[in-house]
Design a protein around this motif. Structure first.
Motif, PDB file in Angstrom:
ATOM      1  N   LEU A 256       0.845  -1.196   0.000  1.00  0.00           N
ATOM      2  CA  LEU A 256       0.000   0.000   0.000  1.00  0.00           C
ATOM      3  C   LEU A 256       0.877   1.241   0.000  1.00  0.00           C
ATOM      4  CD1 LEU A 256      -2.956   1.190   0.424  1.00  0.00           C
ATOM      5  CD2 LEU A 256      -2.352   1.291   2.844  1.00  0.00           C
ATOM      6  N   GLU A 257       0.571   2.181  -0.879  1.00  0.00           N
ATOM      7  CA  GLU A 257       1.246   3.476  -0.901  1.00  0.00           C
ATOM      8  C   GLU A 257       0.187   4.572  -0.845  1.00  0.00           C
ATOM      9  OE1 GLU A 257       4.857   4.049  -3.442  1.00  0.00           O
ATOM     10  OE2 GLU A 257       4.131   2.214  -4.387  1.00  0.00           O
TER      11      GLU A 257
ATOM     12  N   ILE B   1      -8.704   4.655   3.109  1.00  0.00           N
ATOM     13  CA  ILE B   1      -7.919   3.634   2.413  1.00  0.00           C
ATOM     14  C   ILE B   1      -8.823   2.525   1.883  1.00  0.00           C
ATOM     15  CG2 ILE B   1      -6.241   1.767   2.813  1.00  0.00           C
ATOM     16  CD1 ILE B   1      -4.757   3.783   4.662  1.00  0.00           C
ATOM     17  N   LEU B   2      -9.842   2.167   2.655  1.00  0.00           N
ATOM     18  CA  LEU B   2     -10.773   1.117   2.244  1.00  0.00           C
ATOM     19  C   LEU B   2     -11.933   1.664   1.414  1.00  0.00           C
ATOM     20  CD1 LEU B   2     -10.953  -0.890   5.597  1.00  0.00           C
ATOM     21  CD2 LEU B   2      -9.658  -1.474   3.567  1.00  0.00           C
ATOM     22  N   ARG B   3     -11.956   2.977   1.205  1.00  0.00           N
ATOM     23  CA  ARG B   3     -13.050   3.679   0.502  1.00  0.00           C
ATOM     24  C   ARG B   3     -14.392   3.478   1.198  1.00  0.00           C
ATOM     25  NH1 ARG B   3     -13.038   5.059  -5.081  1.00  0.00           N
ATOM     26  NH2 ARG B   3     -15.315   5.043  -4.994  1.00  0.00           N
ATOM     27  N   ALA B   4     -14.348   3.307   2.535  1.00  0.00           N
ATOM     28  CA  ALA B   4     -15.588   3.345   3.299  1.00  0.00           C
ATOM     29  C   ALA B   4     -16.135   4.766   3.276  1.00  0.00           C
ATOM     30  CB  ALA B   4     -15.345   2.888   4.739  1.00  0.00           C
ATOM     31  N   ILE B   5     -15.226   5.736   3.184  1.00  0.00           N
ATOM     32  CA  ILE B   5     -15.590   7.125   2.909  1.00  0.00           C
ATOM     33  C   ILE B   5     -14.731   7.607   1.739  1.00  0.00           C
ATOM     34  CG2 ILE B   5     -16.448   7.762   5.199  1.00  0.00           C
ATOM     35  CD1 ILE B   5     -13.743   8.884   5.871  1.00  0.00           C
ATOM     36  N   GLN B   6     -15.265   8.537   0.965  1.00  0.00           N
ATOM     37  CA  GLN B   6     -14.572   9.015  -0.232  1.00  0.00           C
ATOM     38  C   GLN B   6     -13.542  10.072   0.150  1.00  0.00           C
ATOM     39  OE1 GLN B   6     -15.008   8.051  -3.573  1.00  0.00           O
ATOM     40  NE2 GLN B   6     -13.230   9.358  -3.933  1.00  0.00           N
TER      41      GLN B   6
ATOM     42  N   ILE C 102      -4.248   6.461  -3.330  1.00  0.00           N
ATOM     43  CA  ILE C 102      -4.162   5.287  -2.449  1.00  0.00           C
ATOM     44  C   ILE C 102      -3.867   4.101  -3.372  1.00  0.00           C
ATOM     45  CG2 ILE C 102      -5.354   3.859  -0.749  1.00  0.00           C
ATOM     46  CD1 ILE C 102      -7.306   6.340  -0.435  1.00  0.00           C
ATOM     47  N   ILE C 103      -2.590   3.797  -3.531  1.00  0.00           N
ATOM     48  CA  ILE C 103      -2.181   2.740  -4.466  1.00  0.00           C
ATOM     49  C   ILE C 103      -2.104   1.409  -3.704  1.00  0.00           C
ATOM     50  CG2 ILE C 103      -0.508   2.000  -6.180  1.00  0.00           C
ATOM     51  CD1 ILE C 103      -1.886   4.679  -6.792  1.00  0.00           C
ATOM     52  N   PHE C 104      -2.995   0.483  -4.064  1.00  0.00           N
ATOM     53  CA  PHE C 104      -3.013  -0.847  -3.458  1.00  0.00           C
ATOM     54  C   PHE C 104      -2.559  -1.870  -4.498  1.00  0.00           C
ATOM     55  CE2 PHE C 104      -5.448  -4.815  -2.503  1.00  0.00           C
ATOM     56  CZ  PHE C 104      -4.735  -5.164  -1.350  1.00  0.00           C
TER      57      PHE C 104
ATOM     58  N   VAL D 164      -7.105   3.218  -5.343  1.00  0.00           N
ATOM     59  CA  VAL D 164      -8.394   2.958  -4.694  1.00  0.00           C
ATOM     60  C   VAL D 164      -9.267   4.204  -4.691  1.00  0.00           C
ATOM     61  CG1 VAL D 164      -9.505   2.153  -2.562  1.00  0.00           C
ATOM     62  CG2 VAL D 164      -7.285   1.219  -3.236  1.00  0.00           C
ATOM     63  N   ALA D 165      -8.646   5.381  -4.593  1.00  0.00           N
ATOM     64  CA  ALA D 165      -9.401   6.636  -4.525  1.00  0.00           C
ATOM     65  C   ALA D 165     -10.232   6.884  -5.780  1.00  0.00           C
ATOM     66  CB  ALA D 165      -8.448   7.807  -4.280  1.00  0.00           C
TER      67      ALA D 165
END
Length: 344
Positions: free
Chosen positions: A15-16, A71-76, A82-84, A94-95
């Motif tokens: 993750l970055e 990070i989990l995109r539970a919120i925008q 957010i590079i996964f 991810v963003a």
């Protein structure tokens, strides 16, 4: 491991996070006009290497949990990358991921919540709770589902015959083990642990931390471990990132940060870490003033109103997060010049 992508050495990143921001609008009046923003996360950058643990620490309200949820995109997130590094899709931001990509990503990114009771549906049995990710992602059903849930329960130290029971029948530590089993159901690569032991008794905390470490070694998991207890973070983390009012103020390998802090806020946090020797001399650093309002932060360094080393430049210029020592980053104008005490 944190600070920027160069600070992770030869470790492969999972993750970055680059310049992540999350600003919540403040509205007023009948027309809900935006009059300002709460800068919950304001330009955070760090890296989590594969198979390692990054501890994210700071006072309540500093933006740790918001960072994890972004990070989990539970919120925008408001902005940032957010590079996964997904095992199937490769590197994904991810963003900006669309709905279908997010659905695939979330199989490999999971979360363990702070409150083990409120995160479990009281009307669902353990079979339903732990098996839900498997059913939603169409991995298995029927007898195969029961066998997989039984295996997961055994993995976290619970008996398979418990799968027909409801969450209220279990203790706090057992409920957290249920949450861990649910997080592991899809064999994820990254687990965001949001203060997973803060609601548990001290003896149960140790058992849960040991379980998380055993599972990490067994399944080569990567953890973002969010906490405010630095003695817990020291036990589980390979590197530590310290947050203050939405910003990172210091990042380093765990041993280096605990022995040689470079930021006055980190020094104050470390002074509160309990020591096992009752005869050891200890000077607790009591910070004066209040935590700044993230909707109206002070000029310059956010920490300067509470810092006992503050100079005029601290209130005028915001210090960048820079590499003061190899692999050790600090956002302080005098990083490396001050003689700060760590924890021996």
């Amino acid at each position: 491991m944190a600070g920027d992508s160069k600070s992770g050495g030869n470790s492969t990143p999972i993750l970055e996070v680059r310049n992540l921001k999350k600003h919540f609008p403040i509205t007023r009046g009948f027309m809900r006009r935006v009059v300002g923003h709460v800068k919950a996360v304001d330009g955070v950058t760090f890296t989590v290497p594969e198979g390692k643990t990054l501890g994210l620490v700071g006072e309540s309200g500093c933006g740790k949990t918001t960072t994890g949820r972004c990070i989990l995109r539970a919120i925008q997130p408001t902005s940032g990358e957010i590079i996964f590094y997904d095992r199937n899709l490769g590197p994904v931001n991810v963003a900006e991921a669309d709905k279908e990509t997010l659905r695939q990503l979330r199989r490999n990114m999971q979360m363990i919540f702070q409150d083990p009771y409120s995160s479990l549906n009281p009307r669902m049995t353990l079979l339903d709770i732990v098996g839900e990710p498997l059913v939603v992602n169409k991995v298995c059903k029927g007898k195969e589902l029961e066998e997989r849930v039984a295996e997961l329960l055994r993995l976290v130290g619970l008996r398979p015959e418990y799968m027909r029971r409801y969450p209220h029948a279990f203790s706090g530590g057992q409920r957290q083990r249920i949450g861990i089993a649910r997080a592991l159901a899809l064999n994820p690569q990254l687990v965001v642990c949001d203060e997973p032991v803060s609601a548990l008794d001290v003896s149960i905390q140790a058992q849960t931390l040991n379980l998380l470490q055993d599972l990490q070694e067994q399944f080569h998991l990567s953890y973002l471990f969010i906490a405010h207890d630095l003695s817990v973070v020291e036990h589980v983390s390979d590197a530590v990132a310290v947050m203050y009012v939405g910003k990172l103020v210091e990042t380093a390998e765990t041993e280096e940060l605990y022995l040689n802090p470079l930021h006055p806020y980190t020094e104050a946090l470390l002074s509160a870490v309990p020591r096992p020797d009752p005869r050891a001399e200890k000077e607790r650093i009591i910070l004066t003033g209040e935590v700044p309002d993230p909707a109206n932060p002070p000029s310059g360094c956010y920490f300067h109103p509470r810092c006992r080393y503050a100079q005029p430049i601290c209130s005028q210029e915001e210090p960048p997060l820079r590499e003061a020592r190899p692999g050790h980053f600090a956002a302080c104008h005098f990083a490396g010049e001050l003689s700060l005490r760590g924890v021996l």
